[in-house]
Design an enzyme around this catalytic site. Structure first.
Site, PDB file in Angstrom:
ATOM      1  N   SER A 113       0.796  -1.222   0.000  1.00 41.31           N
ATOM      2  CA  SER A 113       0.000   0.000   0.000  1.00 41.31           C
ATOM      3  C   SER A 113       0.832   1.277   0.000  1.00 41.31           C
ATOM      4  O   SER A 113       1.605   1.528  -0.913  1.00 41.31           O
ATOM      5  CB  SER A 113      -0.970  -0.039   1.180  1.00 41.31           C
ATOM      6  OG  SER A 113      -1.847   1.053   1.109  1.00 41.31           O
ATOM      7  N   HIS A 114       0.709   2.058   1.083  1.00 41.73           N
ATOM      8  CA  HIS A 114       1.364   3.360   1.147  1.00 41.73           C
ATOM      9  C   HIS A 114       2.804   3.271   1.635  1.00 41.73           C
ATOM     10  O   HIS A 114       3.489   4.282   1.713  1.00 41.73           O
ATOM     11  CB  HIS A 114       0.563   4.261   2.086  1.00 41.73           C
ATOM     12  CG  HIS A 114       0.365   3.632   3.437  1.00 41.73           C
ATOM     13  ND1 HIS A 114      -0.488   2.566   3.628  1.00 41.73           N
ATOM     14  CD2 HIS A 114       0.935   3.879   4.626  1.00 41.73           C
ATOM     15  CE1 HIS A 114      -0.438   2.204   4.894  1.00 41.73           C
ATOM     16  NE2 HIS A 114       0.415   2.980   5.523  1.00 41.73           N
ATOM     17  N   ASP A 278      -2.773   6.252  -3.546  1.00 46.35           N
ATOM     18  CA  ASP A 278      -1.567   5.652  -2.965  1.00 46.35           C
ATOM     19  C   ASP A 278      -0.994   4.527  -3.816  1.00 46.35           C
ATOM     20  O   ASP A 278      -1.400   4.329  -4.959  1.00 46.35           O
ATOM     21  CB  ASP A 278      -1.884   5.132  -1.557  1.00 46.35           C
ATOM     22  CG  ASP A 278      -2.831   3.943  -1.591  1.00 46.35           C
ATOM     23  OD1 ASP A 278      -3.648   3.877  -2.542  1.00 46.35           O
ATOM     24  OD2 ASP A 278      -2.768   3.083  -0.709  1.00 46.35           O
ATOM     25  N   ASP A 280      -1.340   1.267  -4.054  1.00 50.19           N
ATOM     26  CA  ASP A 280      -2.214   0.277  -4.696  1.00 50.19           C
ATOM     27  C   ASP A 280      -3.575   0.848  -5.093  1.00 50.19           C
ATOM     28  O   ASP A 280      -4.487   0.097  -5.450  1.00 50.19           O
ATOM     29  CB  ASP A 280      -2.397  -0.955  -3.795  1.00 50.19           C
ATOM     30  CG  ASP A 280      -3.010  -0.609  -2.450  1.00 50.19           C
ATOM     31  OD1 ASP A 280      -2.797   0.512  -1.965  1.00 50.19           O
ATOM     32  OD2 ASP A 280      -3.712  -1.463  -1.888  1.00 50.19           O
ATOM     33  N   ASP A 282      -6.064   2.420  -3.454  1.00 47.27           N
ATOM     34  CA  ASP A 282      -7.321   2.393  -2.685  1.00 47.27           C
ATOM     35  C   ASP A 282      -7.514   3.645  -1.826  1.00 47.27           C
ATOM     36  O   ASP A 282      -8.633   3.964  -1.434  1.00 47.27           O
ATOM     37  CB  ASP A 282      -7.463   1.109  -1.843  1.00 47.27           C
ATOM     38  CG  ASP A 282      -6.297   0.849  -0.926  1.00 47.27           C
ATOM     39  OD1 ASP A 282      -5.379   1.690  -0.868  1.00 47.27           O
ATOM     40  OD2 ASP A 282      -6.291  -0.217  -0.273  1.00 47.27           O
ATOM     41  N   ARG A 283      -6.433   4.396  -1.554  1.00 41.99           N
ATOM     42  CA  ARG A 283      -6.592   5.623  -0.750  1.00 41.99           C
ATOM     43  C   ARG A 283      -6.817   6.839  -1.650  1.00 41.99           C
ATOM     44  O   ARG A 283      -6.488   6.803  -2.837  1.00 41.99           O
ATOM     45  CB  ARG A 283      -5.330   5.875   0.079  1.00 41.99           C
ATOM     46  CG  ARG A 283      -5.074   4.804   1.091  1.00 41.99           C
ATOM     47  CD  ARG A 283      -3.882   5.173   1.952  1.00 41.99           C
ATOM     48  NE  ARG A 283      -3.757   4.181   3.027  1.00 41.99           N
ATOM     49  CZ  ARG A 283      -3.205   4.403   4.188  1.00 41.99           C
ATOM     50  NH1 ARG A 283      -2.687   5.587   4.463  1.00 41.99           N
ATOM     51  NH2 ARG A 283      -3.130   3.465   5.109  1.00 41.99           N
ATOM     52  N   LYS A 377     -11.691  -0.016  -0.308  1.00 40.17           N
ATOM     53  CA  LYS A 377     -11.763   1.425  -0.504  1.00 40.17           C
ATOM     54  C   LYS A 377     -11.229   1.719  -1.902  1.00 40.17           C
ATOM     55  O   LYS A 377     -10.494   0.910  -2.470  1.00 40.17           O
ATOM     56  CB  LYS A 377     -11.008   2.167   0.588  1.00 40.17           C
ATOM     57  CG  LYS A 377      -9.569   1.758   0.802  1.00 40.17           C
ATOM     58  CD  LYS A 377      -9.072   2.416   2.073  1.00 40.17           C
ATOM     59  CE  LYS A 377      -7.602   2.198   2.322  1.00 40.17           C
ATOM     60  NZ  LYS A 377      -7.258   0.901   2.893  1.00 40.17           N
TER      61      LYS A 377
HETATM   62  C1  G16 Z   1      -4.854  -0.220   5.668  1.00 39.99           C
HETATM   63  C2  G16 Z   1      -6.257  -0.717   5.900  1.00 39.99           C
HETATM   64  C3  G16 Z   1      -7.113   0.409   6.379  1.00 39.99           C
HETATM   65  C4  G16 Z   1      -6.496   1.079   7.601  1.00 39.99           C
HETATM   66  C5  G16 Z   1      -5.096   1.522   7.275  1.00 39.99           C
HETATM   67  C6  G16 Z   1      -4.331   2.104   8.443  1.00 39.99           C
HETATM   68  O1  G16 Z   1      -4.854   0.668   4.600  1.00 39.99           O
HETATM   69  O2  G16 Z   1      -6.791  -1.254   4.713  1.00 39.99           O
HETATM   70  O3  G16 Z   1      -8.371  -0.117   6.654  1.00 39.99           O
HETATM   71  O4  G16 Z   1      -7.248   2.174   8.001  1.00 39.99           O
HETATM   72  O5  G16 Z   1      -4.362   0.422   6.810  1.00 39.99           O
HETATM   73  O6  G16 Z   1      -4.080   1.110   9.354  1.00 39.99           O
HETATM   74  P1  G16 Z   1      -3.093   1.309  10.575  1.00 39.99           P
HETATM   75  O7  G16 Z   1      -3.567   2.535  11.300  1.00 39.99           O
HETATM   76  O8  G16 Z   1      -3.226   0.047  11.357  1.00 39.99           O
HETATM   77  O9  G16 Z   1      -1.709   1.545  10.015  1.00 39.99           O
HETATM   78  P2  G16 Z   1      -3.911   0.420   3.355  1.00 39.99           P
HETATM   79  O10 G16 Z   1      -4.231   1.534   2.402  1.00 39.99           O
HETATM   80  O11 G16 Z   1      -2.523   0.487   3.931  1.00 39.99           O
HETATM   81  O12 G16 Z   1      -4.250  -0.938   2.854  1.00 39.99           O
END
Ligand code: G16
Length: 544
Positions: A113-114, A278, A280, A282-283, A377
């Site tokens: 992801s990010h 981001d 992938d 989704d953000r 998302k």
């Molecule tokens: C993931 C989850 C999200 C979550 C985010 C932050 O996002 O899919 O539901 O809100 O992590 O999580 P944390 O606060 O535990 O770091 P992504 O975009 O990284 O897949």
């Protein structure tokens, strides 16, 4: 083709976090590490033999190597067909859509992801189920338990695996179909939004947009949707080329990591609308000229205006937000007289509510917004939603948000992140807070009285499962909140997240600087958690 059965010793660090297994690339390159996790997934999926799976990733370093391994293992484990994004590329929401559209058994998404990419960066893998959504806790836990016991994996001996040309080929008995990563998703977006109206907005002389693909997966999606289908100029998409290391940047669409985009928007000659997604896809982050829309406000505004958007004209069933997300959407739900659910952090917790038709929209403060159109998302979807709304309202982003605040009041909101802190100290900080909980209710801090202090737990209304320990909440009598939790997506040490929120109804006080509006609560948070003592930091690493 011969199937090899490779004997291995299990790894003890394959517990999936908030969103799948995320580790450094180096860890994933440990011999048999990826294979052990993939075999653990395969061992936990019912009806794998003869099934269809979707496979793709965000294009980060190690994506292609991982895909070759997974295809050879899918063949050796009896999977009938894999739909693979061309070049190994698929955004997370596109995978969710493809699983649903082609009635696949599930999908494997390769992304951290990010988190940063490249040989020194991070890699990740997660499994999505037949609904298109992230595997629920019951499955991720089973995969983890399997990973602690696993003794062998199955893999086919093949060398060359092509993935760049559209078409079909076989790996043993497995059929691999290489598909256009964008086409199905883009067609689907056209059914939800008014593309001719958005095109007219993008062609008008008093509107301009800038989308930052952050050298990540949404580049090709943005080009096809914004440029080819909606006629935005080429200059409307920056950092459009997906790169294995995201150009050395941190593919996280927020004010800190999308700095260049922010600078362009915060300028008198800057575009009227800005957005970013981001690693992938989704953000999302939404910006106006000199204006930042908090993800929590974005969710509330989307819900309040959904009746105007073609794909949502039939009404809204309900909404959900993660617990740390601001309560802005709660007020909209109240006015619309629809249910509003509060879930733990993690998109997987929305799955049951979506599948049970209890909610239409859901969102998180962590720059995630979505609806029942897929089970993830969806960054590009959120940008299209805003564009469609602006095309209808014919006003600026700022005017739209201010109009919303005037009607519902404003939730000042910030998140302070302390990254890469000592994990033991981070756990001690949380235990120290937990120890204080019982005595906090009724206590006053800077004139604010604590109404409730607890560690959030969630009872899923659909399957009755309970999830405990999801974050320390301190809620004051005026509805202000301070929330502490440790991130479940980091790969180094621990990350403390402090979420701070204050509601002000009076429109005359809607122009305060966010950090100033929250200054008392920030001070209370620092004292209560003794942040400096436990983290050794006198200020957060990232403020969003
Ligand atoms: C993931 C989850 C999200 C979550 C985010 C932050 O996002 O899919 O539901 O809100 O992590 O999580 P944390 O606060 O535990 O770091 P992504 O975009 O990284 O897949």
């Amino acid at each position: 083709m011969p199937i090899e059965i490779i004997k291995i010793s299990p790894f003890d660090d394959q517990k999936p976090g908030t969103s799948g297994l995320r580790k450094s690339v180096k860890r994933f390159q440990t011999p048999d590490y990826l294979q052990a996790f993939v075999q653990s997934i395969f061992n936990c999926i019912e009806n794998l033999e003869g099934s269809i799976l979707v496979l793709g990733g965000d294009g980060r370093f190690y994506n292609r190597e991982a895909i070759k391994i997974i295809l050879r293992m899918a063949a050796a484990n009896g999977v009938a067909k894999v739909l693979l994004g061309q070049g190994g590329i698929l955004s997370t929401p596109a995978v969710s859509h493809l699983i649903r559209k082609y009635k696949a058994l599930g999908g494997i998404i390769l992304s951290a992801s990010h988190n940063p990419g490249g040989p020194e960066g991070d890699f990740g893998i997660k499994y999505n189920i037949a609904t298109g959504g992230p595997a629920p806790e019951s499955i991720t836990e089973a995969i983890y338990q399997q990973s602690l016991r696993i003794q062998e994996y199955r893999i086919l001996t093949v060398q060359a695996i092509p993935m760049d040309k559209l078409g079909s080929f076989t790996v043993g008995d497995l059929q691999v179909e290489i598909i256009d990563p964008v086409a199905d998703y883009a067609d689907y977006m056209e059914t939800l939004f008014d593309f001719p109206k958005i095109t007219r907005l993008l062609e008008s002389s008093n509107f301009s947009m800038l989308f930052d693909a952050m050298n990540a997966v949404t580049g090709p999606y943005a080009v096809e949707i914004f440029q080819n289908r909606l006629n935005a100029p080429e200059s409307a998409i920056m950092r459009r080329r997906p790169l294995g290391n995201f150009g050395g940047g941190h593919p996280d669409p927020n004010q800190v990591h999308a700095k260049e985009l922010m600078q362009k928007l915060y300028s008198a000659t800057g575009p009227s609308f800005g957005a970013a997604s981001d690693g992938d896809g989704d953000r999302n982050m939404i910006l106006g000229n000199y204006f930042f829309v908090t993800p929590s406000d974005s969710l509330a505004i989307i819900v309040a205006n959904a009746h105007l958007i073609p794909g949502y004209k039939d009404g809204i069933k309900g909404v959900a937000r993660s617990m740390p997300t601001s309560q802005a959407v709660d007020l909209v739900a109240k006015r619309l007289e629809i249910p509003c659910y509060e879930t733990p952090t993690g998109w997987k917790f929305f799955g049951n509510l979506l599948d049970d038709n209890r909610i239409t929209f859901c969102g998180e403060e962590s720059f995630g917004t979505g609806s029942d159109h897929v089970r993830e998302k969806d960054g590009i979807w959120a940008v299209l939603f805003w564009l469609n709304l602006l095309a209808i309202k014919q006003c600026s982003v700022e005017d739209l948000v201010r109009e919303h605040w005037a009607k519902y009041g404003r939730h000042y909101y910030t998140r302070h992140d302390y990254e890469g802190i000592n994990a033991t100290k981070a756990n001690d900080l949380m235990s120290n807070l937990e120890d204080q909980l019982a005595g906090l209710t009724g206590k006053e801090f800077a004139g604010l009285k604590v109404a409730l202090a607890d560690n959030f737990s969630y009872l899923d209304p659909v399957d009755g499962s309970r999830t405990e320990g999801q974050g320390i909440r301190i809620i004051f009598e005026d509805d202000s909140r301070i929330i502490f939790r440790l991130s479940g997506t980091g790969t180094q040490g621990a990350t403390l997240r402090v979420y701070i929120e204050r509601y002000i109804a009076d429109v005359k006080q809607h122009d305060l600087d966010t950090q100033e509006a929250l200054v008392e609560l920030i001070a209370i948070a620092n004292v209560l958690a003794d942040i400096e003592e436990y983290t050794g930091r006198c200020k957060p690493d990232v403020i969003t």
